[in-house]
Design a protein around this motif. Structure first.
Motif, mmCIF file in Angstrom:
data_model
loop_
_atom_site.group_PDB
_atom_site.id
_atom_site.type_symbol
_atom_site.label_atom_id
_atom_site.label_comp_id
_atom_site.label_asym_id
_atom_site.label_seq_id
_atom_site.Cartn_x
_atom_site.Cartn_y
_atom_site.Cartn_z
ATOM 1 N N VAL A 1 0.815 -1.214 0.000
ATOM 2 C CA VAL A 1 0.000 0.000 0.000
ATOM 3 C C VAL A 1 0.854 1.271 0.000
ATOM 4 C CG1 VAL A 1 -1.741 1.297 1.309
ATOM 5 C CG2 VAL A 1 -1.871 -1.200 1.206
ATOM 6 N N VAL A 2 1.998 1.245 0.685
ATOM 7 C CA VAL A 2 2.818 2.440 0.881
ATOM 8 C C VAL A 2 4.085 2.376 0.036
ATOM 9 C CG1 VAL A 2 4.068 3.834 2.570
ATOM 10 C CG2 VAL A 2 1.986 2.645 3.256
ATOM 11 N N GLU A 3 4.320 3.427 -0.713
ATOM 12 C CA GLU A 3 5.583 3.619 -1.432
ATOM 13 C C GLU A 3 6.261 4.836 -0.819
ATOM 14 O OE1 GLU A 3 5.385 3.729 -5.723
ATOM 15 O OE2 GLU A 3 3.438 2.735 -5.616
ATOM 16 N N LEU A 4 7.567 4.900 -0.937
ATOM 17 C CA LEU A 4 8.293 6.062 -0.429
ATOM 18 C C LEU A 4 8.746 6.927 -1.590
ATOM 19 C CD1 LEU A 4 10.486 4.403 2.341
ATOM 20 C CD2 LEU A 4 8.287 5.556 2.597
ATOM 21 N N ASP A 5 8.674 8.251 -1.417
ATOM 22 C CA ASP A 5 9.176 9.149 -2.446
ATOM 23 C C ASP A 5 10.696 9.241 -2.325
ATOM 24 O OD1 ASP A 5 9.761 10.953 -0.370
ATOM 25 O OD2 ASP A 5 8.154 12.335 -0.883
ATOM 26 N N GLU A 6 11.309 10.068 -3.134
ATOM 27 C CA GLU A 6 12.771 10.157 -3.146
ATOM 28 C C GLU A 6 13.373 10.679 -1.840
ATOM 29 O OE1 GLU A 6 11.210 13.733 -5.534
ATOM 30 O OE2 GLU A 6 10.708 11.629 -5.338
ATOM 31 N N TRP A 7 12.565 11.287 -0.983
ATOM 32 C CA TRP A 7 13.036 11.794 0.306
ATOM 33 C C TRP A 7 12.679 10.864 1.467
ATOM 34 C CZ3 TRP A 7 10.426 15.171 -3.071
ATOM 35 C CH2 TRP A 7 11.268 16.022 -3.771
ATOM 36 N N GLY A 8 12.022 9.743 1.156
ATOM 37 C CA GLY A 8 11.659 8.776 2.184
ATOM 38 C C GLY A 8 10.308 8.984 2.818
ATOM 39 N N TYR A 9 9.494 9.865 2.247
ATOM 40 C CA TYR A 9 8.154 10.112 2.781
ATOM 41 C C TYR A 9 7.132 9.237 2.063
ATOM 42 C CZ TYR A 9 10.038 13.955 5.435
ATOM 43 O OH TYR A 9 10.761 14.683 6.331
ATOM 44 N N PRO A 10 6.101 8.788 2.776
ATOM 45 C CA PRO A 10 5.147 7.839 2.201
ATOM 46 C C PRO A 10 4.194 8.455 1.180
ATOM 47 C CG PRO A 10 4.496 8.428 4.427
ATOM 48 C CD PRO A 10 5.818 9.082 4.179
ATOM 49 N N ILE A 11 3.846 7.616 0.215
ATOM 50 C CA ILE A 11 2.839 7.937 -0.795
ATOM 51 C C ILE A 11 1.814 6.806 -0.751
ATOM 52 C CG2 ILE A 11 2.380 8.247 -3.255
ATOM 53 C CD1 ILE A 11 5.363 9.005 -3.540
ATOM 54 N N VAL A 12 0.545 7.157 -0.562
ATOM 55 C CA VAL A 12 -0.523 6.158 -0.548
ATOM 56 C C VAL A 12 -1.678 6.651 -1.403
ATOM 57 C CG1 VAL A 12 0.060 5.279 1.740
ATOM 58 C CG2 VAL A 12 -1.623 7.073 1.535
ATOM 59 N N GLY A 13 -2.464 5.722 -1.893
ATOM 60 C CA GLY A 13 -3.663 6.068 -2.636
ATOM 61 C C GLY A 13 -4.853 6.152 -1.693
ATOM 62 N N SER A 14 -6.024 6.369 -2.247
ATOM 63 C CA SER A 14 -7.228 6.472 -1.421
ATOM 64 C C SER A 14 -8.107 5.235 -1.543
ATOM 65 C CB SER A 14 -8.028 7.713 -1.822
ATOM 66 O OG SER A 14 -8.432 7.601 -3.170
ATOM 67 N N ALA A 15 -7.590 4.187 -2.185
ATOM 68 C CA ALA A 15 -8.386 2.975 -2.367
ATOM 69 C C ALA A 15 -8.658 2.311 -1.019
ATOM 70 C CB ALA A 15 -7.653 2.005 -3.289
ATOM 71 N N PRO A 16 -9.859 1.776 -0.854
ATOM 72 C CA PRO A 16 -10.185 1.082 0.394
ATOM 73 C C PRO A 16 -9.292 -0.136 0.615
ATOM 74 C CG PRO A 16 -12.165 1.524 -0.873
ATOM 75 C CD PRO A 16 -11.002 1.845 -1.757
ATOM 76 N N LEU A 17 -9.018 -0.407 1.867
ATOM 77 C CA LEU A 17 -8.220 -1.575 2.248
ATOM 78 C C LEU A 17 -9.156 -2.718 2.598
ATOM 79 C CD1 LEU A 17 -5.870 0.412 4.585
ATOM 80 C CD2 LEU A 17 -5.215 -0.551 2.384
ATOM 81 N N THR A 18 -8.804 -3.917 2.208
ATOM 82 C CA THR A 18 -9.631 -5.075 2.510
ATOM 83 C C THR A 18 -8.765 -6.211 3.022
ATOM 84 O OG1 THR A 18 -9.444 -5.930 0.262
ATOM 85 C CG2 THR A 18 -11.334 -4.524 0.722
ATOM 86 N N GLY A 19 -9.397 -7.132 3.681
ATOM 87 C CA GLY A 19 -8.762 -8.372 4.092
ATOM 88 C C GLY A 19 -7.456 -8.195 4.841
ATOM 89 N N GLU A 20 -6.457 -8.916 4.385
ATOM 90 C CA GLU A 20 -5.146 -8.926 5.024
ATOM 91 C C GLU A 20 -4.502 -7.540 5.028
ATOM 92 O OE1 GLU A 20 -0.944 -11.246 4.445
ATOM 93 O OE2 GLU A 20 -2.780 -12.234 3.771
ATOM 94 N N ALA A 21 -4.693 -6.769 3.958
ATOM 95 C CA ALA A 21 -4.105 -5.427 3.880
ATOM 96 C C ALA A 21 -4.637 -4.524 4.991
ATOM 97 C CB ALA A 21 -4.372 -4.807 2.514
ATOM 98 N N LEU A 22 -5.892 -4.678 5.364
ATOM 99 C CA LEU A 22 -6.461 -3.869 6.442
ATOM 100 C C LEU A 22 -5.809 -4.216 7.777
ATOM 101 C CD1 LEU A 22 -8.417 -1.738 7.436
ATOM 102 C CD2 LEU A 22 -10.187 -3.511 7.540
ATOM 103 N N GLY A 23 -5.569 -5.490 8.025
ATOM 104 C CA GLY A 23 -4.893 -5.901 9.249
ATOM 105 C C GLY A 23 -3.478 -5.349 9.327
ATOM 106 N N HIS A 24 -2.752 -5.406 8.197
ATOM 107 C CA HIS A 24 -1.398 -4.854 8.150
ATOM 108 C C HIS A 24 -1.431 -3.335 8.340
ATOM 109 C CE1 HIS A 24 0.528 -8.593 7.232
ATOM 110 N NE2 HIS A 24 -0.157 -8.753 6.113
ATOM 111 N N ALA A 25 -2.446 -2.683 7.787
ATOM 112 C CA ALA A 25 -2.565 -1.232 7.934
ATOM 113 C C ALA A 25 -2.799 -0.852 9.392
ATOM 114 C CB ALA A 25 -3.701 -0.702 7.059
ATOM 115 N N ARG A 26 -3.608 -1.610 10.091
ATOM 116 C CA ARG A 26 -3.844 -1.340 11.517
ATOM 117 C C ARG A 26 -2.533 -1.446 12.305
ATOM 118 N NH1 ARG A 26 -9.297 -1.051 12.494
ATOM 119 N NH2 ARG A 26 -10.643 -2.202 11.086
ATOM 120 N N ARG A 27 -1.710 -2.442 11.998
ATOM 121 C CA ARG A 27 -0.423 -2.592 12.680
ATOM 122 C C ARG A 27 0.514 -1.446 12.333
ATOM 123 N NH1 ARG A 27 -2.006 -7.819 12.055
ATOM 124 N NH2 ARG A 27 -1.103 -8.175 10.009
ATOM 125 N N ALA A 28 0.505 -1.006 11.081
ATOM 126 C CA ALA A 28 1.368 0.112 10.681
ATOM 127 C C ALA A 28 0.961 1.397 11.389
ATOM 128 C CB ALA A 28 1.318 0.301 9.162
#
Length: 81
Positions: A27-54
């Motif tokens: 879900v998360v990519e880093l830009d050239e300075w190390g800051y996160p880039i994310v989209g606005s797409a809904p998270l489902t299933g396993e990705a939602l669990g990982h997002a909660r931990r993050a």
């Protein structure tokens, strides 16, 4: 019906540690300075669990789970290889 959740970032609070990209690379990519880039797409299933931990592990408390826009496509978890 409950709305889906998406990952949000407080860009002012973010210090660019990059832990979110390590915990949630699908879900998360880093830009050239190390800051996160994310989209606005809904998270489902396993990705939602990982997002909660993050969100819980963010050292700057810059991540949050937001209500996803209703028109955004649903993000599917990656398929096992």
């Amino acid at each position: 019906m409950a709305r889906s959740l998406s990952l949000g970032i407080d860009r002012i609070a973010c210090d660019g540690y990059g832990l979110c990209a390590e915990l949630l690379p699908e879900v998360v990519e880093l830009d050239e300075w190390g800051y996160p880039i994310v989209g606005s797409a809904p998270l489902t299933g396993e990705a939602l669990g990982h997002a909660r931990r993050a969100v819980a592990a963010c050292p700057a408390l810059a991540l949050r789970l937001d209500r996803a826009p209703e028109h955004a496509p649903v993000r599917q978890p990656p398929q096992p290889r």
